[in-house]
Design a protein around this motif. Structure first.
Motif, mmCIF file in Angstrom:
data_model
loop_
_atom_site.group_PDB
_atom_site.id
_atom_site.type_symbol
_atom_site.label_atom_id
_atom_site.label_comp_id
_atom_site.label_asym_id
_atom_site.label_seq_id
_atom_site.Cartn_x
_atom_site.Cartn_y
_atom_site.Cartn_z
ATOM 1 N N LYS A 47 0.829 -1.217 0.000
ATOM 2 C CA LYS A 47 0.000 0.000 0.000
ATOM 3 C C LYS A 47 0.857 1.257 0.000
ATOM 4 N N LEU A 48 1.985 1.185 0.694
ATOM 5 C CA LEU A 48 2.845 2.364 0.790
ATOM 6 C C LEU A 48 3.597 2.611 -0.512
ATOM 7 N N PHE A 325 -1.715 -7.998 18.792
ATOM 8 C CA PHE A 325 -1.773 -6.541 18.697
ATOM 9 C C PHE A 325 -0.379 -5.991 18.420
ATOM 10 N N ASN A 328 1.008 -6.854 14.877
ATOM 11 C CA ASN A 328 0.400 -6.003 13.858
ATOM 12 C C ASN A 328 0.989 -4.580 13.913
ATOM 13 N N ALA A 329 1.185 -4.061 15.113
ATOM 14 C CA ALA A 329 1.738 -2.702 15.262
ATOM 15 C C ALA A 329 3.185 -2.650 14.763
ATOM 16 N N LYS A 332 3.405 -2.670 10.895
ATOM 17 C CA LYS A 332 3.131 -1.404 10.212
ATOM 18 C C LYS A 332 4.341 -0.472 10.299
ATOM 19 N N VAL A 333 4.986 -0.467 11.459
ATOM 20 C CA VAL A 333 6.190 0.358 11.614
ATOM 21 C C VAL A 333 7.302 -0.177 10.708
ATOM 22 N N ASP A 349 11.779 7.678 13.964
ATOM 23 C CA ASP A 349 11.796 7.105 15.305
ATOM 24 C C ASP A 349 10.340 6.776 15.691
ATOM 25 N N PRO A 350 10.004 5.501 15.860
ATOM 26 C CA PRO A 350 8.575 5.161 15.995
ATOM 27 C C PRO A 350 8.032 5.240 17.418
ATOM 28 N N ARG A 351 6.716 5.239 17.522
ATOM 29 C CA ARG A 351 5.991 5.004 18.773
ATOM 30 C C ARG A 351 5.050 3.844 18.483
ATOM 31 N N LEU A 352 4.918 2.933 19.430
ATOM 32 C CA LEU A 352 4.023 1.799 19.234
ATOM 33 C C LEU A 352 3.121 1.626 20.445
ATOM 34 N N ILE A 353 1.945 1.071 20.179
ATOM 35 C CA ILE A 353 1.004 0.765 21.259
ATOM 36 C C ILE A 353 0.799 -0.741 21.296
ATOM 37 N N ILE A 412 -8.571 -6.003 14.090
ATOM 38 C CA ILE A 412 -7.192 -6.450 13.853
ATOM 39 C C ILE A 412 -7.153 -7.514 12.755
ATOM 40 N N GLU A 415 -7.571 -5.714 9.530
ATOM 41 C CA GLU A 415 -6.339 -5.010 9.157
ATOM 42 C C GLU A 415 -5.275 -5.962 8.653
#
Ligand code: FAD
Lengths: 418, 97
Positions: A47-48, A325, A328-329, A332-333, A349-353, A412, A415
């Motif tokens: 997609k990117l 979770f 999947n996160a 994407k990163v 520099d990423p942030r993840l949840i 999820i 996605e």
């Protein structure tokens, strides 16, 4: 920083060499493993940047998801609700190779598939999930799982455990053994104990559940234990490591769990054995002596083999647990970072949840959440954020989290698989 | 609108259609683990795609302070500082179906 610069140079060289014919920035990415990490990563990369050639290597036609599979064991849902195909992934332009990756040649940058075909890559993503460690618990060899199911990879094992519970007489003893850290889904054994207790309470109320643990503490412990006392008083007994809960061997012929202090004979026996990263990681040289894969925290590139990214359960992700979770996160990163690298740019520099929902009963959900960022070479918890659901909360709050849990599962999986 | 919103918003508005997933600010890609990107997913969690950035920003500030009740968002909002939240909000605002 010098390693970072080396990576960059290698990438630049690689994308110039065999991929020169294609437009600038184009290149070939091979993703091994079509689970929460791999399928998400393959679709997101495509997609990117539609110009990239992305191949997803996965032997199964249908993926069977572990999250919510404890509900299948307890008879609350059906296995088909756990199953997803790869049509959506292919629709997004990902090439599907329905076979497994047999070996990786790091210097030639090729993946040899089980069917003999060979794929060249500029970037490789390994997301094979876990393998059960069949030499980690004496007596628990592969054949033993037919008697004492693990049900830690969803599918026939999930149904076997469910059928055994259904066949058990009222008054039986269910024994679950939980492994030491790290392992797939830290709250999973306790959610399973909860939902089996729900089944026993409603269908076989004279029965008991014994949870033998190789740990002294576990995820969302206070929330689980409070809920057990409230919903299933006297039904679940948790035996911690220091109380002698560590299982040292099992005997599948008699469904017996052996600890240093006792032998427990079960009516239904569920062994959650020790685990390690999927075998392909050892073959590729990205797994270390722990059996798991160390990665840097920005693009999840192996610290042992540049150019290979490792995602999900197989990787050592600092503070992030092994969850769908999180997988999947991370995917994407990683996808954004792979696209950046192939275009000769530095990833951000990423942030993840991460958030793990668990059901203690069908209408009683609890969560543990965390927000993460790279710190000293690892993904670290951002202080002050995250944590568990409130210890004190009314039934409506717990019910609301159970509703959100179901929404999360649908979100999820959509996605991941489209 | 307050001025703390301006930089991120101005940036998003200056590049219409450029809110490509590739430009997602740090953290944004994790939100869609719960807030479905696709319209067709059946869930009680509201969608964020195309929402007014100011609404997202206000909600995040209130989740963080505890002024707005939440099951999980309070714990998540605390992981992001104001500029990070503003950038995520601006990015979602610029997304469309
Ligand atoms: C009972 C249970 C409950 C759970 N509940 C939750 C939950 O509520 N929430 C949550 O977030 N997580 C939950 N989890 C954890 C979650 O299932 C895992 O963390 C997640 O599946 C990890 O994703 P992954 O992509 O790393 O691995 P997987 O999803 O296992 O995918 C790996 C894929 O790689 C493929 N593969 C392996 N080797 C090769 C090879 N050589 N070539 C090609 N393909 C290969 C496999 O076939 C598989 O499809 C639960 C787990 C269990 C067991």
């Amino acid at each position: 920083m010098s390693t970072r610069r080396t990576f960059l140079k290698l990438t630049a060289a690689a994308s110039l060499a065999p991929a020169v014919a294609s437009a600038q920035g184009a290149g070939r990415v091979v993703v091994v493993g079509g689970g929460f990490a791999g399928a998400t990563c393959a679709r997101t990369i495509k997609k990117l940047d539609a110009k990239l050639t992305v191949t997803l290597v996965e032997p199964n036609k249908t993926f069977t998801a572990c999250p919510f599979s404890n509900g299948v064991i307890a008879g609350l849902r059906e296995l088909r609700q756990q199953q997803f195909g790869y049509d959506g992934v292919v629709r997004d332009g990902v090439i599907s190779a329905q076979t497994s990756a047999g070996s990786i040649d790091v210097s030639a940058k090729t993946v040899t598939l089980a069917d003999g075909a060979r794929l060249s890559y500029d970037r490789l993503v390994l997301a094979p999930g876990i393998d059960l460690n069949w030499s980690g618990l004496p007596g628990y060899i592969e054949a033993a799982a037919e008697k004492m199911p693990h049900a830690w990879k969803a599918g026939p094992q999930t149904l076997l455990l469910r059928r055994q519970l259904e066949a058990m007489e009222d008054g039986g003893l269910v024994v679950i053994s939980a492994p030491a850290n790290p392992f797939r889904c830290p709250p999973g054994p306790y959610e399973r104990a909860s939902l089996i207790a729900y089944y026993l309470k409603t269908k076989k109320p004279k029965s008991k559940l014994l949870l033998l643990d190789a740990k002294d503490a576990f995820s969302k412990q206070k929330l689980f234990q409070n809920a057990w006392a409230q919903l299933y008083p006297g039904l679940i007994e948790w035996v911690s490591l220091s109380q002698g809960g560590k299982v040292t061997s099992v005997d599948p012929a008699t469904l017996t769990f052996v600890t240093d202090f006792a032998r427990h004979k079960a009516s239904v026996a569920n062994v959650i054995p020790p685990q390690k990263a999927g075998a392909i990681t050892a073959q590729a040289g990205v797994a270390d002596r722990t059996g798991w894969c160390p990665v840097e925290p920005v693009a999840f590139e192996s610290t042992l083999q540049p150019g290979i990214h490792v995602l999900g359960d197989a990787a050592i992700m600092g503070g992030m647990p092994k969850s769908a979770f999180a997988a999947n996160a991370q995917a994407k990163v990683c996808a954004a970072a792979v696209v950046a690298r192939l275009a000769g740019k530095e990833p951000v520099d990423p942030r993840l949840i991460n958030t793990c929902y668990s059901l203690v009963a069908p209408d009683y959900g609890i969560t543990v959440a965390g927000v993460y960022r790279p710190d000293k070479g690892q993904l670290a918890d951002i202080a002050g954020a995250g944590g568990i659901s409130p210890i004190e909360a009314d039934a409506a709050f717990r019910a609301q989290e159970a509703v959100y849990a179901e929404g999360w599962f649908r979100t999820i999986t959509a996605e991941t698989f489209g | 609108m307050r001025c703390w919103l301006l930089p991120a918003l101005a940036c998003a508005l200056a590049q219409p259609g450029a809110a490509h997933a590739a430009d997602a600010p740090p953290g944004a890609s994790s939100c869609s683990g719960c807030h479905a990107a696709s319209k067709t997913v059946e869930t009680a969690v509201p969608r964020l795609v195309g929402r007014k950035p100011v609404e997202i920003v206000m909600a995040m500030r209130e989740f963080k302070s505890g002024a707005r009740p939440a099951t999980v968002m309070g714990r998540i909002a605390k992981g992001f500082n104001d500029p990070e939240t503003d950038a995520i909000a601006a990015w979602f605002g610029a997304q469309s179906d």
